[in-house]
Design an enzyme around this catalytic site. Structure first.
Site, PDB file in Angstrom:
ATOM      1  N   GLY A 131       0.782  -1.220   0.000  1.00  0.00           N
ATOM      2  CA  GLY A 131       0.000   0.000   0.000  1.00  0.00           C
ATOM      3  C   GLY A 131       0.814   1.271   0.000  1.00  0.00           C
TER       4      GLY A 131
ATOM      5  N   SER B 134       4.585  -3.311  -4.674  1.00  0.00           N
ATOM      6  CA  SER B 134       4.670  -4.640  -4.073  1.00  0.00           C
ATOM      7  C   SER B 134       3.937  -5.670  -4.921  1.00  0.00           C
ATOM      8  CB  SER B 134       4.091  -4.609  -2.657  1.00  0.00           C
ATOM      9  OG  SER B 134       2.737  -4.175  -2.663  1.00  0.00           O
TER      10      SER B 134
ATOM     11  N   GLU C  29      -2.412  -8.827 -13.127  1.00  0.00           N
ATOM     12  CA  GLU C  29      -2.954  -7.721 -12.348  1.00  0.00           C
ATOM     13  C   GLU C  29      -4.197  -7.133 -13.006  1.00  0.00           C
ATOM     14  OE1 GLU C  29      -1.306  -3.951  -9.741  1.00  0.00           O
ATOM     15  OE2 GLU C  29       0.068  -5.342 -10.727  1.00  0.00           O
TER      16      GLU C  29
ATOM     17  N   ASP D 227       5.420  -0.808 -13.739  1.00  0.00           N
ATOM     18  CA  ASP D 227       5.887  -1.520 -12.555  1.00  0.00           C
ATOM     19  C   ASP D 227       6.552  -2.842 -12.915  1.00  0.00           C
ATOM     20  OD1 ASP D 227       4.741   0.589 -11.259  1.00  0.00           O
ATOM     21  OD2 ASP D 227       3.001  -0.522 -10.531  1.00  0.00           O
TER      22      ASP D 227
ATOM     23  N   TYR E   5      -8.233   5.049 -10.331  1.00  0.00           N
ATOM     24  CA  TYR E   5      -7.192   4.820 -11.339  1.00  0.00           C
ATOM     25  C   TYR E   5      -7.840   4.574 -12.698  1.00  0.00           C
ATOM     26  CZ  TYR E   5      -2.892   2.848 -13.353  1.00  0.00           C
ATOM     27  OH  TYR E   5      -1.798   2.589 -14.133  1.00  0.00           O
TER      28      TYR E   5
END
Length: 370
Positions: free
Chosen positions: A111, A116, A149, A161, A213
């Site tokens: 977070g 992560s 994801e 990422d 997002y």
């Protein structure tokens, strides 16, 4: 019983500059963190996937390979969707996966906007690659991890990422052109210049699944369509952005166009061997744009940036997708203590919990440990 197969590691990342540009086909400039996710694998005789996390010891998952493609993941802990998504995506692309137990251990604060989730997905992906599909190249690993994801977790991220976790090298920033997938390793020699890059994990949770997002992505796509371009990457003149009638779309586009230009300026300066202090104002300008035009900052992030600058940081900005998370500050080594103390004092005055603070240096990308 099973046979131990090895351990793999994939890092989190700090994005020096280039926020919300990846899904607009633009430019990014991240570096890998020393923190990451380690995946220990054991081969099993039975066709079962077993997942264990040291961060969630009570939430282990056992699933047969036959059940993997049938859905029904809603009752599973959220963290398990990432590795299961990677495994399912390997299978869907024609790679045979056999029985496997994975033990996961992460050191990236969850977070905190330090990726992560990409570290988790990439650690599992390179484990599966080395065990079952050694011919899979880095570009496909990046795509598999992003698909996990996007599709199996439901977060519509770009490739920043995962690319950082896979492609970064020690001592360098990764300059990536998302459209062409061409990349360059740019030296980032802070120690030589007496500098440190501090990360302040503000403790304000960074959440991307709540729709904000996705809303920003949709607004960028709408702005591009109105400007008659495929992606906002294709707009290089800020004057064109002023053609947008909708003030919200105008702000979103102004950030993306300006941010791409900032990435190019920072890369040019560092490529030429400039003192990294010279990029400080560009980093700060990026935060102002994320705060005012893209509207993804938070009170904790703004407090950390403002107080770090007041204490003498050369530049500071939020890093990651926003809506909470972390701030980076470029500081003189001898001033680091004063900057940290000033930020902590500011948080105390605001009634915020003290931020977790650490120095970061560019680390290697994903690799096998043993």
């Amino acid at each position: 019983m099973g046979t131990a197969a090895g351990r793999w590691h994939a890092p989190g990342r700090v994005n020096l500059i280039g926020e919300h540009t990846d899904y607009n086909d633009g430019y990014v400039l991240p570096m890998a963190l020393p923190l990451g996710v380690t995946c220990s694998a054991t081969l099993l005789r039975e066709p079962v996937i077993r997942l264990r996390s040291r961060q969630a010891p009570c939430d282990g998952v056992d699933m047969t390979l036959c059940d993997l493609g049938t859905g029904g993941w809603s009752e599973l802990p959220t963290w398990a969707h990432y590795p299961l998504g990677v495994i399912r995506e390997f299978e869907r692309r024609g790679h045979e996966v056999r029985g496997l137990e994975l033990e996961l251990d992460g050191t990236v604060p969850m977070g905190a906007g330090l990726s992560s989730s990409a570290a988790l997905s990439c650690a599992v992906a390179i484990t599966l690659r080395d065990l079952f599909a050694p011919g899979v190249r880095a570009a496909e690993i990046i795509d598999i991890a992003r698909t996990a994801e996007n599709v199996y977790v439901g977060v519509p991220t770009g490739v920043l990422d995962q690319s950082a976790s896979m492609l970064c090298t020690a001592g360098h920033l990764l300059f990536l052109d998302v459209r062409t997938q061409e990349y360059e390793q740019i030296p980032f020699e802070l120690e030589r210049f007496g500098l440190e890059l501090l990360v302040f994990d503000t403790g304000s949770p960074h959440r991307l699944v709540d729709g904000e997002y996705a809303a920003r992505r949709a607004e960028c796509a709408a702005a591009a369509e109105e400007l008659d371009v495929l992606f906002l990457r294709d707009v290089t003149d800020l004057a064109e952005v002023e053609r947008l009638a909708d003030p919200v779309l105008r702000r979103r586009a102004r950030h993306v166009v300006g941010e791409n230009a900032r990435v190019l300026r920072v890369a040019e300066k560092l490529r030429a061997g400039a003192d990294p202090r010279d990029i400080g104002p560009i980093l700060t300008a990026g935060h102002v744009s994320l705060r005012d035009d893209f509207e993804v900052s938070a009170p904790e992030l703004d407090t950390a940036v403002d107080s770090a600058l007041r204490a003498g940081a050369h530049g500071a900005r939020m890093t990651g997708g926003g809506f909470g998370g972390s701030v980076i500050a470029l500081v003189d080594r001898e001033a680091a203590g004063a900057v940290i103390a000033t930020v902590r004092d500011a948080f105390a005055r605001m009634g915020f919990d003290a931020p977790r603070t650490f120095e970061v240096t560019p680390a290697p990308g994903a690799h096998r440990l043993v």
